[in-house]
Design an enzyme around this catalytic site. Structure first.
Site, mmCIF file in Angstrom:
data_model
loop_
_atom_site.group_PDB
_atom_site.id
_atom_site.type_symbol
_atom_site.label_atom_id
_atom_site.label_comp_id
_atom_site.label_asym_id
_atom_site.label_seq_id
_atom_site.Cartn_x
_atom_site.Cartn_y
_atom_site.Cartn_z
ATOM 1 N N GLN A 84 -11.613 -18.412 -3.017
ATOM 2 C CA GLN A 84 -11.614 -18.159 -4.893
ATOM 3 C C GLN A 84 -11.150 -18.627 -5.614
ATOM 4 O O GLN A 84 -9.606 -19.354 -4.976
ATOM 5 C CB GLN A 84 -11.659 -16.461 -4.974
ATOM 6 C CG GLN A 84 -11.452 -16.066 -6.268
ATOM 7 C CD GLN A 84 -13.040 -16.266 -7.243
ATOM 8 O OE1 GLN A 84 -13.538 -15.643 -5.846
ATOM 9 N NE2 GLN A 84 -13.733 -16.201 -8.074
ATOM 10 N N LYS A 104 -17.981 -9.165 -6.000
ATOM 11 C CA LYS A 104 -18.435 -9.337 -4.477
ATOM 12 C C LYS A 104 -18.495 -8.340 -3.193
ATOM 13 O O LYS A 104 -19.595 -8.366 -2.499
ATOM 14 C CB LYS A 104 -18.052 -11.019 -4.024
ATOM 15 C CG LYS A 104 -17.421 -12.136 -5.734
ATOM 16 C CD LYS A 104 -17.614 -13.724 -5.357
ATOM 17 C CE LYS A 104 -17.336 -14.418 -6.192
ATOM 18 N NZ LYS A 104 -16.878 -15.473 -6.140
ATOM 19 N N ASP A 164 -21.127 -21.219 -2.113
ATOM 20 C CA ASP A 164 -20.646 -22.089 -3.007
ATOM 21 C C ASP A 164 -21.578 -23.181 -3.530
ATOM 22 O O ASP A 164 -21.460 -23.204 -4.694
ATOM 23 C CB ASP A 164 -19.242 -21.889 -3.395
ATOM 24 C CG ASP A 164 -18.373 -21.057 -4.106
ATOM 25 O OD1 ASP A 164 -19.175 -19.892 -4.921
ATOM 26 O OD2 ASP A 164 -17.538 -20.787 -3.521
HETATM 27 N N1 GUN Z 1 -14.200 -19.464 -9.341
HETATM 28 C C1 GUN Z 1 -14.762 -19.433 -10.559
HETATM 29 N N2 GUN Z 1 -15.984 -19.610 -10.166
HETATM 30 C C2 GUN Z 1 -16.065 -19.239 -8.588
HETATM 31 C C3 GUN Z 1 -16.833 -19.496 -7.514
HETATM 32 O O1 GUN Z 1 -18.313 -20.080 -8.797
HETATM 33 N N3 GUN Z 1 -16.805 -19.943 -7.231
HETATM 34 C C4 GUN Z 1 -15.754 -19.946 -6.534
HETATM 35 N N4 GUN Z 1 -15.083 -19.656 -4.764
HETATM 36 N N5 GUN Z 1 -14.275 -19.516 -7.264
HETATM 37 C C5 GUN Z 1 -14.474 -18.997 -8.471
#
Ligand code: GUN
Length: 301
Positions: free
Chosen positions: A97, A53, A120
């Site tokens: 995350q 990211k 998100d």
């Molecule tokens: N863990 C797995 N997928 C995601 C996501 O789309 N966002 C976040 N914050 N954590 C994740």
């Protein structure tokens, strides 16, 4: 043989678009979109995602902050970090995350994030807006990426029967809401199946478009799909593979070889949905920056 729907290719196209838009936005406002990613602990898969990211942000010219906290961080401390990022003027998008260590309740974390910075799309305010059919909501990244893959490859879901297998808050439920919405990439007839669905094959065989997001390797086999189906495989399952140096490989929820013989089109794993998630996160961050800076400019006039 089915056509391959490439998320790698579409991501490259979209990231170039996002980079150009960010540059134009910067020239106009003097602002660089900024994303903060918070990681608690040292889950190896999460570490990889967080690094990817940050790299993706730098490639499109965004400001990026990665905040790594120890595994035993108390919930209150994480909430304090979120408060700081909510107030941070250079941060327009912020995510924590998942999964989180057991001492931290993910719902408390999600509730603490400013909905305007919730790239998100997990905050109940944004989930509610999506469920209400709001066309301007920040939608969860993986589901939004699935819609782009379909629309930009000529498979508009409008009027089609779409079966989603999986009901998670991250993929299954929000993608079903996007497909149902009266908006671009929506207007489908949507069925959501899950682990308790009886005779799954009888449901999936009805699908013109099948979205497999159950988290079970090779759950969807050739006999479970209709010839001509378009298949989106969201699965990212690590299975043991002694022929690889690292000892595992990634497989989807779909038995690719079998299903690709009868499908019209299918996403590969890896290289399908995966790259689109980060691309849509970048898009949400740019969108959040536009709205926050627009609102700020109005407020200070
Ligand atoms: N863990 C797995 N997928 C995601 C996501 O789309 N966002 C976040 N914050 N954590 C994740």
């Amino acid at each position: 043989m089915a056509k391959i729907i490439s998320g790698t290719e579409l991501s490259a196209v979209m990231r170039a678009e996002i980079g150009a838009e960010a540059q134009a936005f910067g020239a106009e406002t003097g602002v660089r979109p900024g994303l903060a990613v918070v990681l608690v602990g040292n889950d190896p898969a999460s570490q990889v995602y967080v690094r990817m990211k940050g790299k993706a942000c730098r490639e499109v010219g965004f400001h990026s902050e990665e905040i790594v906290l120890p595994e035993d961080t108390p919930e209150e401390e994480l909430l304090g970090v979120i408060d700081g990022l909510n107030a941070h003027p250079e941060i327009h998008g912020l995510l924590v995350q998942l999964p989180l260590p057991p001492q931290i309740d993910p719902q408390n974390v999600i509730l603490r994030i400013d909905p305007a910075k919730d790239v998100d799309g997990f905050h109940p305010i944004n989930v509610g807006r999506l469920a209400s059919g709001d066309r301007d909501v920040l939608a969860p990244a993986t589901p939004a990426g699935i819609i782009e893959l379909l629309v930009r490859n000529g498979y508009d879901p409008s009027g089609k029967r779409v079966v989603v297998v999986g009901r998670s808050n991250i993929v299954g439920k929000p993608v079903a809401l996007l497909l149902l919405r009266d908006a671009r990439g929506g207007n489908a007839t949507v069925t959501v199946a899950h682990s308790r669905t009886r005779d799954l094959g009888s449901v999936t065989r009805e699908a013109d478009i099948l979205v497999a997001a159950a988290g079970r390797p090779k759950l969807i086999t050739r006999d479970m799909v209709k010839p001509g189906v378009v298949v989106i495989d969201v699965g990212t399952n690590r299975v043991a593979d002694p022929t690889r140096e690292r000892g595992w490989r990634l497989v989807g929820d779909v038995d690719f070889e079998g299903v690709a013989e009868v499908a019209e089109a299918i996403t590969p794993v890896p290289g399908g949905v995966g790259p689109m998630t980060i691309t849509m996160l970048l898009r949400n961050t740019l969108e959040a920056a536009r709205r926050i800076e627009g609102a700020g400019a109005r407020a200070s006039r």
